[in-house]
Design a protein around this motif. Structure first.
Motif: not given
Ligand code: ADP
Length: 156
Positions: A35-55
C-alpha cells in the motif's frame, strides 16, 4: 452485583478459548504491505479508527507485520510513503496464538509481552495435504477484559 460478576468473569477465563472471543478474519481491517500511504488510504485508515492493523504480504493468509496507527502520525500524505518503509522502520512481528489457548493464559501473554493484539491460528494437519496454518481472526487485550467485566467497552 458488579464485583461478583467481575469475579465470576475472571473465574471463567480458564474455561474459554481465544477462538470464542476473537474478531473473525473476515471482519478484520488489514492492509497490503504494498500500500502507498496517500491521502485516500490514510483517510481510510483513520476512518476505521483501529489502533492496530495487521499487514499482509501477497495474500491475507500471510500476515507479516502489525502496524500501530500512531506510527502514521508524522507521515505526510503528499509524500506517498510506502507502507513497507514504515513496517521496516518499526519492525513489529505479530504475536501469534493457537485457537485453543485459554483466556487466562492469553491475559498473561498480553500483560507480560509487548503486544496487545494476537493473530489466532489453527494448524491443519489432517493427512491429505501438507500441514498449514489458517488465520482465524484477531484477539486483543480489550476482548479479554470484556470477558472479565462481562460487558462491552464503549470506545471513545
Ligand atoms: P482499538 O484500540 O483499535 O479500538 P481494541 O484493542 O480496543 O482496538 O479492540 C476493540 C475491538 O476491535 C476488539 O473486539 C478487537 O478484536 C477489534 N479490533 C481491533 N483491531 C481490529 C482491526 N484491525 N480490524 C477489526 N477489528 C479489530
Amino acid at each position: 452485583n458488579e464485583e461478583a460478576n467481575i469475579i465470576a468473569g475472571a473465574l471463567q477465563l480458564a474455561n474459554k478459548r481465544v477462538e470464542d472471543i476473537m474478531t473473525k478474519m473476515e471482519d478484520v481491517f488489514m492492509l497490503d504491505i504494498n500500500t502507498i500511504l496517500d491521502f485516500e488510504t490514510m483517510a481510510e485508515i483513520l476512518n476505521y479508527g483501529y489502533t492496530r492493523v495487521p499487514v499482509y504480504d501477497g495474500d491475507k493468509t500471510n500476515i507479516v507485520h502489525l502496524l500501530n496507527t500512531k506510527e502514521l502520525a508524522l507521515i505526510d500524505p503528499d509524500d506517498n510513503t510506502a507502507l513497507k518503509t514504515v513496517c521496516r522502520f518499526y519492525d513489529h512481528r505479530p504475536l501469534v496464538v493457537d485457537y485453543d489457548v485459554k483466556l487466562d493464559q492469553m491475559l498473561q501473554d498480553f500483560l507480560h509481552g509487548n503486544s496487545h493484539m494476537a493473530i489466532v491460528q489453527r494448524l491443519h494437519n489432517d493427512g491429505d495435504h501438507d500441514p498449514y496454518y489458517e488465520n482465524l481472526g484477531v484477539v486483543t487485550l480489550e476482548d479479554v477484559i470484556e470477558e472479565i467485566i462481562q460487558s462491552e467497552i464503549i470506545d471513545e
